[in-house]
Design a protein around this motif. Structure first.
Motif, PDB file in Angstrom:
ATOM      1  N   SER A 141      -3.277   3.517  -3.826  1.00  0.00           N
ATOM      2  CA  SER A 141      -1.983   3.883  -3.240  1.00  0.00           C
ATOM      3  C   SER A 141      -2.176   3.978  -1.745  1.00  0.00           C
ATOM      4  O   SER A 141      -3.303   4.183  -1.262  1.00  0.00           O
ATOM      5  CB  SER A 141      -1.531   5.240  -3.798  1.00  0.00           C
ATOM      6  N   ASP A 142      -1.072   3.868  -0.993  1.00  0.00           N
ATOM      7  CA  ASP A 142      -1.219   4.055   0.448  1.00  0.00           C
ATOM      8  C   ASP A 142      -1.671   5.477   0.779  1.00  0.00           C
ATOM      9  O   ASP A 142      -2.182   5.731   1.867  1.00  0.00           O
ATOM     10  CB  ASP A 142       0.062   3.676   1.199  1.00  0.00           C
ATOM     11  N   VAL A 143      -1.522   6.404  -0.167  1.00  0.00           N
ATOM     12  CA  VAL A 143      -1.978   7.772   0.098  1.00  0.00           C
ATOM     13  C   VAL A 143      -3.492   7.907  -0.052  1.00  0.00           C
ATOM     14  O   VAL A 143      -4.032   8.991   0.126  1.00  0.00           O
ATOM     15  CB  VAL A 143      -1.261   8.820  -0.785  1.00  0.00           C
ATOM     16  N   ALA A 144      -4.169   6.802  -0.326  1.00  0.00           N
ATOM     17  CA  ALA A 144      -5.631   6.788  -0.215  1.00  0.00           C
ATOM     18  C   ALA A 144      -6.038   6.702   1.255  1.00  0.00           C
ATOM     19  O   ALA A 144      -7.211   6.841   1.589  1.00  0.00           O
ATOM     20  CB  ALA A 144      -6.220   5.609  -0.981  1.00  0.00           C
ATOM     21  N   LYS A 145      -5.037   6.481   2.120  1.00  0.00           N
ATOM     22  CA  LYS A 145      -5.291   6.351   3.554  1.00  0.00           C
ATOM     23  C   LYS A 145      -4.546   7.391   4.382  1.00  0.00           C
ATOM     24  O   LYS A 145      -4.704   7.461   5.592  1.00  0.00           O
ATOM     25  CB  LYS A 145      -4.854   4.948   4.026  1.00  0.00           C
ATOM     26  N   ARG A 146      -3.697   8.186   3.739  1.00  0.00           N
ATOM     27  CA  ARG A 146      -2.925   9.197   4.462  1.00  0.00           C
ATOM     28  C   ARG A 146      -2.622  10.345   3.494  1.00  0.00           C
ATOM     29  O   ARG A 146      -2.887  10.230   2.297  1.00  0.00           O
ATOM     30  CB  ARG A 146      -1.617   8.623   5.001  1.00  0.00           C
ATOM     31  N   VAL A 147      -2.081  11.433   4.003  1.00  0.00           N
ATOM     32  CA  VAL A 147      -1.744  12.573   3.144  1.00  0.00           C
ATOM     33  C   VAL A 147      -0.337  13.054   3.460  1.00  0.00           C
ATOM     34  O   VAL A 147       0.266  12.650   4.453  1.00  0.00           O
ATOM     35  CB  VAL A 147      -2.739  13.743   3.326  1.00  0.00           C
ATOM     36  N   PHE A 148       0.212  13.911   2.593  1.00  0.00           N
ATOM     37  CA  PHE A 148       1.535  14.482   2.834  1.00  0.00           C
ATOM     38  C   PHE A 148       1.599  15.868   2.195  1.00  0.00           C
ATOM     39  O   PHE A 148       0.818  16.196   1.296  1.00  0.00           O
ATOM     40  CB  PHE A 148       2.632  13.572   2.288  1.00  0.00           C
ATOM     41  N   ASP A 149       2.519  16.659   2.659  1.00  0.00           N
ATOM     42  CA  ASP A 149       2.739  18.004   2.142  1.00  0.00           C
ATOM     43  C   ASP A 149       3.083  17.931   0.656  1.00  0.00           C
ATOM     44  O   ASP A 149       4.002  17.219   0.257  1.00  0.00           O
ATOM     45  CB  ASP A 149       3.894  18.646   2.922  1.00  0.00           C
ATOM     46  N   LEU A 205       9.481  -1.561  -3.755  1.00  0.00           N
ATOM     47  CA  LEU A 205       8.817  -2.688  -4.392  1.00  0.00           C
ATOM     48  C   LEU A 205       9.140  -2.662  -5.880  1.00  0.00           C
ATOM     49  O   LEU A 205       9.374  -1.594  -6.450  1.00  0.00           O
ATOM     50  CB  LEU A 205       7.300  -2.593  -4.209  1.00  0.00           C
ATOM     51  N   THR A 206       9.117  -3.814  -6.521  1.00  0.00           N
ATOM     52  CA  THR A 206       9.298  -3.879  -7.965  1.00  0.00           C
ATOM     53  C   THR A 206       7.947  -4.056  -8.655  1.00  0.00           C
ATOM     54  O   THR A 206       6.959  -4.463  -8.020  1.00  0.00           O
ATOM     55  CB  THR A 206      10.202  -5.046  -8.367  1.00  0.00           C
ATOM     56  N   SER A 207       7.923  -3.798  -9.946  1.00  0.00           N
ATOM     57  CA  SER A 207       6.706  -4.052 -10.723  1.00  0.00           C
ATOM     58  C   SER A 207       6.309  -5.517 -10.632  1.00  0.00           C
ATOM     59  O   SER A 207       5.126  -5.855 -10.590  1.00  0.00           O
ATOM     60  CB  SER A 207       6.919  -3.651 -12.184  1.00  0.00           C
ATOM     61  N   GLN A 208       7.314  -6.398 -10.574  1.00  0.00           N
ATOM     62  CA  GLN A 208       7.022  -7.828 -10.466  1.00  0.00           C
ATOM     63  C   GLN A 208       6.392  -8.156  -9.111  1.00  0.00           C
ATOM     64  O   GLN A 208       5.478  -8.996  -9.037  1.00  0.00           O
ATOM     65  CB  GLN A 208       8.293  -8.644 -10.666  1.00  0.00           C
ATOM     66  N   ASN A 209       6.849  -7.507  -8.044  1.00  0.00           N
ATOM     67  CA  ASN A 209       6.206  -7.693  -6.729  1.00  0.00           C
ATOM     68  C   ASN A 209       4.725  -7.359  -6.823  1.00  0.00           C
ATOM     69  O   ASN A 209       3.867  -8.078  -6.295  1.00  0.00           O
ATOM     70  CB  ASN A 209       6.834  -6.786  -5.677  1.00  0.00           C
ATOM     71  N   ASP A 227     -10.788  -7.917  -0.054  1.00  0.00           N
ATOM     72  CA  ASP A 227     -11.353  -6.583  -0.234  1.00  0.00           C
ATOM     73  C   ASP A 227     -10.261  -5.523  -0.355  1.00  0.00           C
ATOM     74  O   ASP A 227     -10.327  -4.646  -1.224  1.00  0.00           O
ATOM     75  CB  ASP A 227     -12.270  -6.226   0.943  1.00  0.00           C
ATOM     76  N   GLU A 228      -9.265  -5.599   0.531  1.00  0.00           N
ATOM     77  CA  GLU A 228      -8.215  -4.595   0.555  1.00  0.00           C
ATOM     78  C   GLU A 228      -6.869  -5.271   0.831  1.00  0.00           C
ATOM     79  O   GLU A 228      -6.788  -6.217   1.628  1.00  0.00           O
ATOM     80  CB  GLU A 228      -8.467  -3.556   1.657  1.00  0.00           C
ATOM     81  N   LEU A 229      -5.823  -4.758   0.166  1.00  0.00           N
ATOM     82  CA  LEU A 229      -4.485  -5.275   0.430  1.00  0.00           C
ATOM     83  C   LEU A 229      -3.502  -4.104   0.419  1.00  0.00           C
ATOM     84  O   LEU A 229      -3.360  -3.415  -0.583  1.00  0.00           O
ATOM     85  CB  LEU A 229      -4.087  -6.324  -0.615  1.00  0.00           C
ATOM     86  N   MET A 230      -2.845  -3.877   1.556  1.00  0.00           N
ATOM     87  CA  MET A 230      -1.828  -2.834   1.700  1.00  0.00           C
ATOM     88  C   MET A 230      -0.460  -3.477   1.576  1.00  0.00           C
ATOM     89  O   MET A 230      -0.182  -4.477   2.239  1.00  0.00           O
ATOM     90  CB  MET A 230      -1.975  -2.155   3.059  1.00  0.00           C
ATOM     91  N   ILE A 231       0.406  -2.925   0.736  1.00  0.00           N
ATOM     92  CA  ILE A 231       1.727  -3.517   0.536  1.00  0.00           C
ATOM     93  C   ILE A 231       2.796  -2.425   0.481  1.00  0.00           C
ATOM     94  O   ILE A 231       2.630  -1.411  -0.193  1.00  0.00           O
ATOM     95  CB  ILE A 231       1.744  -4.373  -0.755  1.00  0.00           C
ATOM     96  N   HIS A 232       3.888  -2.658   1.219  1.00  0.00           N
ATOM     97  CA  HIS A 232       4.995  -1.711   1.289  1.00  0.00           C
ATOM     98  C   HIS A 232       6.324  -2.446   1.206  1.00  0.00           C
ATOM     99  O   HIS A 232       6.412  -3.616   1.576  1.00  0.00           O
ATOM    100  CB  HIS A 232       4.986  -0.943   2.626  1.00  0.00           C
ATOM    101  N   PRO A 233       7.370  -1.754   0.773  1.00  0.00           N
ATOM    102  CA  PRO A 233       8.715  -2.298   0.952  1.00  0.00           C
ATOM    103  C   PRO A 233       9.095  -2.161   2.415  1.00  0.00           C
ATOM    104  O   PRO A 233       8.619  -1.229   3.105  1.00  0.00           O
ATOM    105  CB  PRO A 233       9.587  -1.396   0.063  1.00  0.00           C
ATOM    106  N   MET A 234       9.943  -3.037   2.921  1.00  0.00           N
ATOM    107  CA  MET A 234      10.360  -2.953   4.319  1.00  0.00           C
ATOM    108  C   MET A 234      11.078  -1.647   4.623  1.00  0.00           C
ATOM    109  O   MET A 234      11.103  -1.183   5.756  1.00  0.00           O
ATOM    110  CB  MET A 234      11.260  -4.137   4.648  1.00  0.00           C
ATOM    111  N   SER A 235      11.642  -1.036   3.578  1.00  0.00           N
ATOM    112  CA  SER A 235      12.406   0.202   3.772  1.00  0.00           C
ATOM    113  C   SER A 235      11.526   1.429   3.985  1.00  0.00           C
ATOM    114  O   SER A 235      12.013   2.482   4.367  1.00  0.00           O
ATOM    115  CB  SER A 235      13.302   0.448   2.553  1.00  0.00           C
ATOM    116  N   GLN A 236      10.218   1.276   3.752  1.00  0.00           N
ATOM    117  CA  GLN A 236       9.312   2.417   3.879  1.00  0.00           C
ATOM    118  C   GLN A 236       8.527   2.331   5.184  1.00  0.00           C
ATOM    119  O   GLN A 236       7.818   1.361   5.433  1.00  0.00           O
ATOM    120  CB  GLN A 236       8.336   2.468   2.698  1.00  0.00           C
TER     121      GLN A 236
END
Length: 238
Positions: A141-149, A205-209, A227-236
């Motif tokens: 998950s992208d939270v492997a690289k950042r954290v949140f409350d 993102l969709t499951s198909q994405n 090795d690594e691939l980061m993927i986000h929806p444009m809305s995030q």
């Protein structure tokens, strides 16, 4: 690289990303070992895959159960004769303040998100080493690289999964085994409190994405490892 007649094991296969991936791989002629807790959903998925002319075996149980994991890998080898790739997709989240997290909640998250990844990797690697090739894809998950409350439990489990993956990559690269990690942002799946398909999640993102992305990594030429691939929806906004 063609995936025709490859053998791929996918955990968390009964719904969401895992289900979409299994169906896409079936279209490409992959032999599938599918792991999840829901027997009914796995039986339905197996039927859909076989309708496509592909082969699938299902295994019902917890990815944190060592005996179960050993049986999954052993049976996959016995049935298909090999394991070309492993996709560790099983995972879930609990989000609350650290002072409110129970010991049982902590253990359950780590058992699935971290221990499950470790166990499947540990059991699959010897067979991949013998073959001189293999591919492990861990869905983080992208939270492997950042954290949140409110994310101390989930974030820490994903950090641990990522650290394990990075060290493992260094261990097995010399054996011809690829290790890839996918860091996803928001995905419209059952993972969230809202149902999949809820209008609130329309820009996720969709499951198909995600299935398309994972398959892209699997189809990379033999000499290429993503090795690594980061993927986000444009809305995030990461």
């Amino acid at each position: 690289m063609s995936l025709q007649n490859k053998t791929i094991l996918v955990t968390g296969a009964s719904k969401g990303i895992g289900r979409a991936l299994a169906l896409l791989l079936a279209d490409k002629g992959v032999n599938l070992s599918l792991v999840a807790r829901s027997e009914a959903e796995l039986i339905t998925l197996k039927s859909e895959i076989e309708d496509k002319g592909a082969k699938a075996e299902i295994f019902v149980g917890s990815v944190g159960d060592e005996v179960f994991v050993k049986a999954c890998i052993t049976s996959t080898i016995e049935i298909f004769g090999k394991i070309d790739a492993l996709v560790n997709n099983a995972g879930f989240g609990i989000f609350k303040q650290a002072s409110e997290i129970s010991t049982q909640e902590w253990d359950s998250i780590y058992e699935t998100n971290v221990k499950g990844t470790f166990l499947f990797c540990r059991e699959a690697i010897p067979f991949m080493k013998s073959a001189g090739k293999g591919h492990i894809i861990n869905i983080a998950s992208d939270v492997a690289k950042r954290v949140f409350d409110g994310g101390s439990l989930y974030c820490s489990s994903k950090y641990a999964q990522d650290a394990f993956s990075m060290a493992l990559r260094k261990e097995v690269r010399k054996d011809g085994i690829k290790v890839s990690v996918v860091y996803s942002g928001l995905v419209d799946t059952y993972f969230h409190t809202r149902e999949e398909g809820d209008p609130y999640q329309a820009k996720y993102l969709t499951s198909q994405n995600m299935a398309d992305t994972i398959t892209y990594i699997l189809e990379a030429p033999k000499h290429v490892v993503i090795d690594e691939l980061m993927i986000h929806p444009m809305s995030q906004d990461y």
